[in-house]
Design a protein around this motif. Structure first.
Motif, PDB file in Angstrom:
ATOM      1  N   ILE A  54       2.214  14.520  -8.685  1.00 31.43           N
ATOM      2  CA  ILE A  54       3.168  15.629  -8.684  1.00 31.43           C
ATOM      3  C   ILE A  54       3.686  15.878 -10.091  1.00 31.43           C
ATOM      4  N   ASP A  55       3.988  14.779 -10.825  1.00 29.79           N
ATOM      5  CA  ASP A  55       4.436  14.942 -12.211  1.00 29.79           C
ATOM      6  C   ASP A  55       3.374  15.634 -13.056  1.00 29.79           C
ATOM      7  N   THR A  56       2.124  15.240 -12.869  1.00 35.30           N
ATOM      8  CA  THR A  56       1.029  15.851 -13.629  1.00 35.30           C
ATOM      9  C   THR A  56       0.881  17.324 -13.283  1.00 35.30           C
ATOM     10  N   VAL A  57       0.970  17.658 -11.995  1.00 30.01           N
ATOM     11  CA  VAL A  57       0.858  19.062 -11.570  1.00 30.01           C
ATOM     12  C   VAL A  57       2.012  19.873 -12.154  1.00 30.01           C
ATOM     13  N   GLU A  58       3.224  19.314 -12.148  1.00 33.29           N
ATOM     14  CA  GLU A  58       4.372  20.027 -12.713  1.00 33.29           C
ATOM     15  C   GLU A  58       4.173  20.274 -14.208  1.00 33.29           C
ATOM     16  N   LYS A  59       3.673  19.286 -14.932  1.00 33.60           N
ATOM     17  CA  LYS A  59       3.427  19.448 -16.365  1.00 33.60           C
ATOM     18  C   LYS A  59       2.378  20.532 -16.610  1.00 33.60           C
ATOM     19  N   GLU A  60       1.326  20.509 -15.812  1.00 28.98           N
ATOM     20  CA  GLU A  60       0.270  21.516 -15.972  1.00 28.98           C
ATOM     21  C   GLU A  60       0.787  22.912 -15.629  1.00 28.98           C
ATOM     22  N   LEU A  61       1.633  23.024 -14.620  1.00 27.49           N
ATOM     23  CA  LEU A  61       2.219  24.324 -14.279  1.00 27.49           C
ATOM     24  C   LEU A  61       3.100  24.841 -15.406  1.00 27.49           C
ATOM     25  N   HIS A  62       3.899  23.961 -16.000  1.00 24.41           N
ATOM     26  CA  HIS A  62       4.733  24.375 -17.119  1.00 24.41           C
ATOM     27  C   HIS A  62       3.870  24.802 -18.300  1.00 24.41           C
ATOM     28  N   ARG A  63       2.802  24.054 -18.541  1.00 19.11           N
ATOM     29  CA  ARG A  63       1.901  24.399 -19.631  1.00 19.11           C
ATOM     30  C   ARG A  63       1.211  25.747 -19.375  1.00 19.11           C
ATOM     31  N   ALA A  64       0.784  25.943 -18.136  1.00 22.66           N
ATOM     32  CA  ALA A  64       0.139  27.218 -17.785  1.00 22.66           C
ATOM     33  C   ALA A  64       1.134  28.371 -17.899  1.00 22.66           C
ATOM     34  N   LYS A  65       2.371  28.146 -17.494  1.00 24.85           N
ATOM     35  CA  LYS A  65       3.390  29.193 -17.601  1.00 24.85           C
ATOM     36  C   LYS A  65       3.625  29.553 -19.057  1.00 24.85           C
ATOM     37  N   LYS A  66       3.691  28.542 -19.915  1.00 21.72           N
ATOM     38  CA  LYS A  66       3.845  28.805 -21.340  1.00 21.72           C
ATOM     39  C   LYS A  66       2.641  29.565 -21.870  1.00 21.72           C
ATOM     40  N   GLY A  67       1.452  29.205 -21.371  1.00 21.25           N
ATOM     41  CA  GLY A  67       0.241  29.901 -21.785  1.00 21.25           C
ATOM     42  C   GLY A  67       0.249  31.357 -21.357  1.00 21.25           C
ATOM     43  N   PHE A  68       0.753  31.656 -20.175  1.00 16.87           N
ATOM     44  CA  PHE A  68       0.831  33.036 -19.707  1.00 16.87           C
ATOM     45  C   PHE A  68       1.904  33.807 -20.462  1.00 16.87           C
TER      46      PHE A  68
ATOM     47  N   ALA B  93       0.837  -1.202   0.000  1.00 17.77           N
ATOM     48  CA  ALA B  93       0.000   0.000   0.000  1.00 17.77           C
ATOM     49  C   ALA B  93       0.871   1.252   0.000  1.00 17.77           C
ATOM     50  N   ASN B  94       1.949   1.243   0.760  1.00 19.65           N
ATOM     51  CA  ASN B  94       2.863   2.390   0.776  1.00 19.65           C
ATOM     52  C   ASN B  94       3.475   2.614  -0.601  1.00 19.65           C
ATOM     53  N   ASP B  95       3.894   1.531  -1.239  1.00 17.34           N
ATOM     54  CA  ASP B  95       4.467   1.652  -2.579  1.00 17.34           C
ATOM     55  C   ASP B  95       3.446   2.243  -3.556  1.00 17.34           C
ATOM     56  N   ALA B  96       2.208   1.759  -3.478  1.00 14.30           N
ATOM     57  CA  ALA B  96       1.163   2.271  -4.366  1.00 14.30           C
ATOM     58  C   ALA B  96       0.889   3.748  -4.071  1.00 14.30           C
ATOM     59  N   LEU B  97       0.870   4.122  -2.800  1.00 12.26           N
ATOM     60  CA  LEU B  97       0.642   5.514  -2.416  1.00 12.26           C
ATOM     61  C   LEU B  97       1.759   6.412  -2.932  1.00 12.26           C
ATOM     62  N   ILE B  98       2.980   5.969  -2.784  1.00 10.83           N
ATOM     63  CA  ILE B  98       4.125   6.755  -3.246  1.00 10.83           C
ATOM     64  C   ILE B  98       4.078   6.907  -4.767  1.00 10.83           C
ATOM     65  N   GLN B  99       3.747   5.841  -5.464  1.00  9.94           N
ATOM     66  CA  GLN B  99       3.647   5.924  -6.925  1.00  9.94           C
ATOM     67  C   GLN B  99       2.523   6.880  -7.335  1.00  9.94           C
ATOM     68  N   GLY B 100       1.412   6.828  -6.625  1.00 15.58           N
ATOM     69  CA  GLY B 100       0.306   7.729  -6.916  1.00 15.58           C
ATOM     70  C   GLY B 100       0.685   9.180  -6.701  1.00 15.58           C
TER      71      GLY B 100
END
Length: 130
Positions: free
Chosen positions: A87-101, A75-82
């Motif tokens: 976090i990777d998705t949020v970072e990608k969206e932040l980079h995309r939003a920054k490019k958009g701005f 369960a810990n491994d699954a939680l860490i992977q999740g």
């Protein structure tokens, strides 16, 4: 040609030594055959023990996976992977939003979008030009 007693004695000694060497050779041959048979038997037993040890290791791993500690670890491994994926998705969206701005800010200087030009000239409180 008469043989002396010394020659007869020497011949007997040679004959006894020859018989002793033949007996020793045959005894060593029988010993090697016995040892080879035991080696084959022991090799078979070792293979059997190795197989049982591997089965025991597999069973132990299965028990560890199904135990409470194993379930918690999984369960810990699954939680860490999740969390990592999130976090990777949020970072990608932040980079995309920054490019958009960054992209509209570069176009505003060219004067292609009048609303953007007007909104960029308004005061921070939204009450008109600066």
């Amino acid at each position: 040609m008469k043989l002396s007693s010394g020659e007869i004695l020497a011949g007997c000694i040679v004959l006894v030594l020859l018989v002793f060497e033949v007996w020793q050779y045959l005894d060593a041959k029988a010993y090697r055959e016995t040892m080879n048979a035991q080696l084959v038997l022991l090799s078979t037993r070792v293979d059997s023990v190795d197989e049982r040890v591997q089965q025991a290791r597999d069973k132990l791993e299965e028990l560890e996976q199904s135990s409470l500690g194993g379930l918690i670890e999984n369960a810990n491994d699954a939680l860490i992977q999740g969390w990592s994926a999130m976090i990777d998705t949020v970072e990608k969206e932040l980079h995309r939003a920054k490019k958009g701005f960054d992209k509209p800010a570069g176009n505003a200087g060219a004067g292609t979008d009048p609303q953007t030009d007007q909104s960029s000239m308004s005061a921070p409180n939204g009450n008109g030009p600066l």
